[in-house]
Scaffold this motif. Sequence first.
Motif, PDB file in Angstrom:
ATOM      1  N   PHE A 180       0.932  -1.522   0.183  1.00  0.00           N
ATOM      2  CA  PHE A 180       0.454  -0.061  -0.111  1.00  0.00           C
ATOM      3  C   PHE A 180       1.110   1.478   0.065  1.00  0.00           C
ATOM      4  N   THR A 183       1.634   3.331  -3.044  1.00  0.00           N
ATOM      5  CA  THR A 183       0.308   3.902  -3.947  1.00  0.00           C
ATOM      6  C   THR A 183       0.473   5.184  -3.174  1.00  0.00           C
ATOM      7  N   GLU A 313      -8.300   4.205   5.208  1.00  0.00           N
ATOM      8  CA  GLU A 313      -9.357   4.585   4.253  1.00  0.00           C
ATOM      9  C   GLU A 313      -9.405   6.147   3.917  1.00  0.00           C
ATOM     10  N   TYR A 316      -8.126   8.808   1.314  1.00  0.00           N
ATOM     11  CA  TYR A 316      -8.423   8.147  -0.281  1.00  0.00           C
ATOM     12  C   TYR A 316      -9.536  10.231   0.010  1.00  0.00           C
ATOM     13  N   TYR A 341     -16.366   4.376  -0.640  1.00  0.00           N
ATOM     14  CA  TYR A 341     -15.876   4.966  -0.050  1.00  0.00           C
ATOM     15  C   TYR A 341     -16.132   5.787   1.447  1.00  0.00           C
ATOM     16  N   SER A 365     -15.232  -3.494  -4.258  1.00  0.00           N
ATOM     17  CA  SER A 365     -13.937  -2.208  -4.318  1.00  0.00           C
ATOM     18  C   SER A 365     -12.469  -3.142  -4.164  1.00  0.00           C
ATOM     19  N   ILE A 366     -12.121  -3.826  -3.513  1.00  0.00           N
ATOM     20  CA  ILE A 366     -10.927  -4.483  -2.475  1.00  0.00           C
ATOM     21  C   ILE A 366     -10.526  -4.920  -2.955  1.00  0.00           C
ATOM     22  N   GLN A 369      -8.486  -4.557  -6.584  1.00  0.00           N
ATOM     23  CA  GLN A 369      -7.419  -4.110  -6.936  1.00  0.00           C
ATOM     24  C   GLN A 369      -6.173  -4.351  -5.748  1.00  0.00           C
ATOM     25  N   GLN A 372      -3.936  -2.475  -1.746  1.00  0.00           N
ATOM     26  CA  GLN A 372      -5.829  -1.595  -1.051  1.00  0.00           C
ATOM     27  C   GLN A 372      -5.181  -1.977   0.714  1.00  0.00           C
ATOM     28  N   TYR A 378      -5.932 -10.867  -2.814  1.00  0.00           N
ATOM     29  CA  TYR A 378      -6.616  -9.773  -4.126  1.00  0.00           C
ATOM     30  C   TYR A 378      -6.743 -11.037  -5.376  1.00  0.00           C
TER      31      TYR A 378
END
Length: 453
Positions: A180, A183, A313, A316, A341, A365-366, A369, A372, A378
């Motif tokens: 993570f 990112t 979270e 974001y 989110y 969504s988790i 990708q 995360q 994944y």
Amino acid sequence: MAPMFIRKLTLPTHFLGAVAFSVVTFTAMAPKPAQASTTTVEIVTNTIAAYPSCLGYELKGACFWLWCTLYYCEIRTSIRIAHYVPDAVVSTYNDPTMHPWTEIGKPLSTALSQVGSALMASPIDSSAGTQRENTEIATFKSADAIANPAGMIASMIASGSVADFTGGFGFPGFQELQKFPQTVGSIASSWTQVPAQIGSDLMQSFRDMIAKPMEIYNKITSTVEMVGNLQSGLGNLGELFGGDSTSMGLNLGTQALSMAGIDVGPLKSLISAVSGYSGDGNQFLCPGAASAFTLHFSSDMDALFWRGVVPLEYLYPQSWVPGLAEVTKGSGLNSTWGSTYPRMGEIVQSHPVKSSAVIAERVGSIIKQEAQPHIYKYLEPGSGFRYFGDRPTKWQMLSPVPETTCQTFGENDSLSLSSFGDGKTDTADGYVWNMWNKYDCCRVRGAFLFSVP
């Protein structure tokens, strides 16, 4: 003589009896909320039944490859196709003991609630959630995502062999969480699109935290260490079930499916027919990411992040700015559903089915990708293919009301007399959704050159 209004209230006894009978009859005939419950065989059956409606098969074009030996090179081609694959079964629930997937999800969630309780240092039970959405502003839900064995049909056809489905569980790990911090740069760039004057002091504090990646790294490292020590203390997760986590008696081979009343004859014929079209492996279906019963996400294993104890979270901007990540088919400002989110268990939504749908979107969504800020596995597409673009998702309800069609969440029903999910609520507030992801791919036949289109 009695007053006139008294006489008007004095009704014949037989009339009152008829009214009472009508009320009782109407009450008995009124639709009642369904009790959510489904089994593995029902999930496989309903998934196979939905293939004609949900597959969405497209022949898109061709891919061109350069293939060389020591003596010469040649240009090879493969067909570019796109279609949906039922990768995972996403369940939402309040109480682990009331998990709607009876023989798989229920023992898993019940056992893993011990992990969540240890992480939170307090019991995790139904008190963490609520099914009183009509009287409360916010509600909390638990969720998990387990690989759909029926999704392996595409993989079976792509490989030209019938999988036995002999089962073991794969569990989430820390690999994606540890990636993570990589990112942070892209998250920081997304904040540049948000005006600085928008938001509160708390929002600004998370905004500033993006500029300090070492703090994020240290927080993740300490979390991984804590969860790792917890797992070591608990021992093999399979022991929570009374056996090894890699051999838990979950045999759903084609013979078992046949014994359960599922006709796998057409499936075998399809695999046999399609596998003969290409000597270099089949290229008419994308294998997707489905496997047999792999646990891709458990909100109890992810309790520190799902419950906001480690609130990554909120890094974001989608977690702060309305309209950036709404579950909607139109404008985000017109959404009657909720936001993807922050991807945690708390949600503001008055309709229980919509609440479940938004939570399912968050889980999807988790796991779709990489890297995360959660503990999950994944959904990695199968090897041997080149994939293009994102993976849009369609959903199929499996419980409490099984359906054989797919849909995209987010329809604006604010002006409608009925709302999404009316007549499909569950008394235990447990819902099961089939997650169909779209894959756009072509089989690898050398070094990629280009595709048309």
